[in-house]
Design a protein around this motif. Structure first.
Motif, short mmCIF file in Angstrom:
data_model
loop_
_atom_site.label_atom_id
_atom_site.label_comp_id
_atom_site.label_asym_id
_atom_site.label_seq_id
_atom_site.Cartn_x
_atom_site.Cartn_y
_atom_site.Cartn_z
N UNK A 59 -4.79 17.26 17.40
CA UNK A 59 -4.59 16.67 16.02
C UNK A 59 -5.74 16.03 15.26
N UNK A 60 -6.63 15.21 15.85
CA UNK A 60 -7.72 14.55 15.23
C UNK A 60 -8.72 15.55 14.55
N UNK A 61 -8.92 16.66 15.42
CA UNK A 61 -10.02 17.62 15.19
C UNK A 61 -9.52 18.40 13.93
N UNK A 62 -8.33 18.79 14.27
CA UNK A 62 -7.75 19.66 13.04
C UNK A 62 -7.26 18.95 11.48
N UNK A 63 -7.16 17.80 11.93
CA UNK A 63 -6.67 16.85 10.82
C UNK A 63 -7.55 16.99 9.53
N UNK A 64 -8.75 17.28 9.76
CA UNK A 64 -9.69 17.34 8.49
C UNK A 64 -10.28 18.63 7.95
N UNK A 65 -9.49 19.86 8.99
CA UNK A 65 -9.89 21.25 8.58
C UNK A 65 -9.49 21.58 7.13
N UNK A 66 -10.03 22.47 6.66
CA UNK A 66 -9.57 23.36 5.32
C UNK A 66 -8.22 23.94 5.69
N UNK A 67 -7.21 23.81 4.61
CA UNK A 67 -5.95 24.58 4.69
C UNK A 67 -6.06 25.95 4.60
N UNK A 68 -6.89 26.38 3.86
CA UNK A 68 -6.91 28.04 3.66
C UNK A 68 -8.40 28.41 3.98
N UNK A 69 -8.78 29.29 4.76
CA UNK A 69 -7.49 30.25 5.07
C UNK A 69 -7.03 29.62 6.60
N UNK A 70 -5.88 29.60 7.02
CA UNK A 70 -5.35 29.07 8.18
C UNK A 70 -6.52 29.28 9.47
N UNK A 71 -6.60 28.42 10.15
CA UNK A 71 -7.58 28.55 11.32
C UNK A 71 -6.71 28.24 12.44
N UNK A 72 -5.98 29.19 13.03
CA UNK A 72 -4.88 29.28 13.84
C UNK A 72 -5.56 29.81 15.35
#
Length: 251
Positions: A59-72
């Motif tokens: 969660x900490x790593x992905x909390x600052x990732x861009x929302x678009x495009x989704x990095x799923x």
């Protein structure tokens, strides 16, 4: 935006917050199958660690990732990749920015795409990955029955069937599965649509419309109601196991 920018940003964040955690990173899905469409496609990943990653850290790593495009994607260990995914427990996964412990993408489709065409951003170019084509074929047929038939029934009774999204999702999704069964490899939505265009005389208009929605071009319909009728008719045809020319579906 280059498709490599977001995975690169992810690796930078992960290396700062958890040095040494990410030993392998692979792109799968449309990015691996040559069908990534900016503005339409998500970027799908498999992150590989030596030991299972904690949800809080993910969660900490992905909390600052861009929302678009989704990095799923999902987090697995090297040992997980060598194992049948049907026997794995839930683990860290990211879907539309939300992190949870789930079975998201822990399936033979993901494992086969990695083995077949995974794009290495870090780690061995071709990691050791478990594959089982007969099991994947069986699950593909089951998916047509358990997901696509009910989906077609819902679309018949819903205004969603009038949308461009439903046309592309339905026509290309089912065509992709049929193409996978014929070629014995996981194929993309666009490749599945082009296969259907070559293989199913009489259905060109709705298949071309689905490809047009995904790839661009001039509309093939003026009436959304006529288009929905053709979508439903195509789904009925393509979900019929006896429809030619897919001999693989008869096995």
């Amino acid at each position: 935006m280059s498709i490599e920018l977001i995975p690169t940003e992810f690796l930078i964040r992960a290396d700062i917050l958890a040095p040494g955690l990410i030993e392998g990173l692979y792109l799968q899905g449309s990015a691996a199958l040559g069908d990534y469409r900016p503005g339409i496609s998500d970027i799908d990943f498999v992150a590989v660690t030596d030991e299972p990653a904690s949800l809080d850290l993910v969660r900490e790593i992905h909390g600052g990732m861009p929302r678009r495009p989704h990095f799923d994607g999902l987090y697995v260990t090297w040992a997980d990749l060598r194992a049948d995914p049907s026997g794995l427990p839930p683990g860290p996964a990211v879907h539309e920015g939300r992190v949870s412990s789930s079975r998201f993408e822990r399936n033979l489709v993901t494992w086969h795409v990695l083995a077949q065409a995974g794009v290495p951003m870090r780690g061995p170019e071709r990691p050791e990955v478990f594959t089982d084509w007969p099991a994947l074929a069986a699950s593909t047929r089951e998916n047509m029955e358990s997901y696509w038939r009910p989906w077609a029934r819902r679309v018949r009774l819903s205004p969603a069937g009038l949308s461009s999204w439903a046309v592309a999702w339905g026509v290309l999704g089912v065509s992709r599965l049929r193409h996978t069964l014929v070629t014995e490899r996981v194929t993309s939505k666009t490749e599945g649509g082009r296969y259907a265009l070559r293989s199913y005389p009489g259905w060109e208009r709705i298949i071309e419309e689905a490809l047009r929605i995904r790839c661009g071009g001039e509309p093939r319909y003026r009436s959304p109601f006529r288009r929905r009728a053709d979508l439903l008719a195509y789904l009925e045809f393509a979900l019929d196991p006896s429809a030619p020319p897919d001999a693989a579906l008869l096995h």
